[in-house]
Write an enzyme that holds these catalytic residues in place. Sequence first.
Site, PDB file in Angstrom:
ATOM      1  CG  ASP A 190      -3.640   7.871  10.448  1.00 58.13           C
ATOM      2  OD1 ASP A 190      -4.556   7.073  10.223  1.00 58.13           O
ATOM      3  OD2 ASP A 190      -2.806   8.241   9.618  1.00 58.13           O
TER       4      ASP A 190
ATOM      5  NE  ARG B 208       0.445  12.039   6.733  1.00 54.66           N
ATOM      6  CZ  ARG B 208       0.650  13.196   7.337  1.00 54.66           C
ATOM      7  NH1 ARG B 208      -0.358  13.864   7.843  1.00 54.66           N
ATOM      8  NH2 ARG B 208       1.847  13.681   7.448  1.00 54.66           N
TER       9      ARG B 208
ATOM     10  CE  LYS C 171      -1.673   1.665   4.090  1.00 57.63           C
ATOM     11  NZ  LYS C 171      -1.322   3.086   4.277  1.00 57.63           N
ATOM     12  CG  ASN C 172       2.236   2.801   3.523  1.00 56.09           C
ATOM     13  OD1 ASN C 172       1.094   3.179   3.217  1.00 56.09           O
ATOM     14  ND2 ASN C 172       2.602   2.581   4.774  1.00 56.09           N
TER      15      ASN C 172
ATOM     16  CG  ASP D  52       3.143   1.188   9.522  1.00 57.16           C
ATOM     17  OD1 ASP D  52       2.753   2.004  10.361  1.00 57.16           O
ATOM     18  OD2 ASP D  52       3.294   1.469   8.316  1.00 57.16           O
TER      19      ASP D  52
END
Length: 437
Positions: free
Chosen positions: A134, A110, A38-39, A324
Amino acid sequence: MGNVTDASSALEGRAPASYIEVQHSAPLAGEVVVPGAKNSVLKLMAASLMADGIFEISNVPDIVDVGIMADLLRAIGLRIDIDRAHSVVTIENRGELTPVAPYELVERIRASINVLGPLLTRCGRVTLSMPGGDDFGSRPIDMHIAGLKAMGATFKFGSGYLEAFADQLHGADITFEFPSVGATENLLTAAVLANGTTTIANAAREPEIIDLCEFLQAMGAEIEGVGTPILTVTGVQQHDLHGCEHETVPDRIQAATYIAACAVTGGSIDVLNARPDHMKIVLARFTDMGMKFEPLPYGLRVRAPERLRATDVATLPYPGIATDYKPLIITMLAVAEGVSIVTENLFPGRFRYVEELQRLGADIRTAGHHAVVRGVPRLSGAPVESHDIRAGAAMVVAGLAAEGTTMITGVHHIDRGYDNLVGRLSAIGANISRVDV
Ligand code: EPU
């Protein structure tokens, strides 16, 4: 453009209020394939704003945030097809861009801040809703702003929006006080079309940053020092940039999620597409806990002990242990033998999920940015809520080690970053199901 399988309502972020039910599970066994990160993919998509042409990004995870980023980029002027069946996103950039990122889309992810550098350098101006925080705390963008100012940008703030202007950005020598992922990405992209050379010292060097550098290079950018803390970018002309093809780097956090699930069930699995070279320090800590790893040609063989052992862990920028991973690590330590201390150095408020783990019987105390975790032999199932992506995944992992039923709400957070977490876990023997209501 190719075969269009466009964003479904789930990918668009409007999934119904779902929940996940997990029962105590026997040792996991089998193979799981790790999807793209994802990032990384969100940043690659944003970077495609910079050049006219067709971009084909493969190994794209089927997650809600990809749909939201696609909507944001469509609003700016890109054409985007999401082919979920083949995990490919195709983007067409015809240069017809409106450099405005509206609140309704920016507030949802974000990573929308990542359009700032590309739009400013390409269009000379940007209007961007200020990105929110967040659930784990406020997330300032002062380093992004200071770096772009050093490159010649000016800013106006008001009514929840920032406006940035720069007829032509110029190169600058920038030294970060802290290797921010997002600030590195914004300055890196901005520097690609700036006049002259930009150096970014103390740059972030996560695998996802390397992925972005390689994407930009494939697009025609000139970048040296990729994977090091000093990035040097020599500006090129707009006509030097073009579309490209790129395969997204595998998601090290999703990989760690399957390792954690294997760990708390005492299982043994093969995590295909995992990149152990991107996970060296976290794998060292997992080894301290009693896990065994063996590299495979395309992944990692994982063996868990009967019971994990305590160990101390501190989060740090890459190559340190990513923040994370931490909810997963705390969950593993919650059922390990002994007492562990976990220190959070990136987002001090990122401990909210601890209350949820306590509801499952975990013995964890937090003080400031430390958590003391006293391992218990077994958790007990309860209803819990996921407040962010990684916390949600940790609840699922905890549920595997808990007697009885754990019901996890707030599933929309998990959907933002996990591609079929329930299906993938279920295929390796987890007692898990999802209910969409
Ligand atoms: N910071 C500042 N000023 C800035 C930028 C950052 O003070 O201008 C601080 C932040 O407040 C934070 C620390 O620096 O305390 C780290 O922030 P960083 O910029 O490195 O993180 P980010 O780019 O906002 C990305 C990931 C996060 C991940 C962090 C750290 C994305 C979209 N997000 O955030 O991932 O935790 O790096 O590795 O890439 C997630 O995927 O669930 C997630 C939260």
